[in-house]
Design a protein around this motif. Sequence first.
Motif, PDB file in Angstrom:
ATOM      1  N   CYS A   1       1.254  -0.572   0.418  1.00 16.56           N
ATOM      2  CA  CYS A   1      -0.015   0.072  -0.434  1.00 16.56           C
ATOM      3  C   CYS A   1       1.200   1.022  -0.075  1.00 16.56           C
TER       4      CYS A   1
ATOM      5  N   ARG B   1      -2.631  -2.165  -5.348  1.00 14.39           N
ATOM      6  CA  ARG B   1      -3.647  -1.389  -6.172  1.00 14.39           C
ATOM      7  C   ARG B   1      -3.275  -0.784  -7.746  1.00 14.39           C
TER       8      ARG B   1
ATOM      9  N   ASP C   1      -7.335   0.792   1.820  1.00 13.13           N
ATOM     10  CA  ASP C   1      -5.782   0.551   1.713  1.00 13.13           C
ATOM     11  C   ASP C   1      -5.332   0.300   3.567  1.00 13.13           C
TER      12      ASP C   1
END
Length: 114
Positions: free
Chosen positions: A12, A38, A74
Amino acid sequence: PQPSACRTVVVCSDDLGAAEEFAREMGRAHPELSVRFRARKSVPNPLVRGHWQAEFNSLSAEDRRSMTLEFLADVQVMRAAKALVCTHSSNVGRLVALLRDGPTVSLDGEWTNG
């Protein structure tokens, strides 16, 4: 019973390049691990390499909301992780460390309120 081995590392970060570099290095060193991060929503280039408040403020309300929801997701992933590696020099790292019950390790030393 012995705890299950960790097979997935989730990165993250607000710096996409750092997440990609970490994934490449972990892939070389530990190919048995799955590294995930991500793929952030399409944002202006300055926001791909970290958070810049002025750039964020200039986004549409919809884009700011979307990025905020990504950030909160996150935080939840980090909060619920078996273990967290962060930096206590980061506001986010300190916030998540306070929200967690599990082990947390900082790469840049212990956090103090002093």
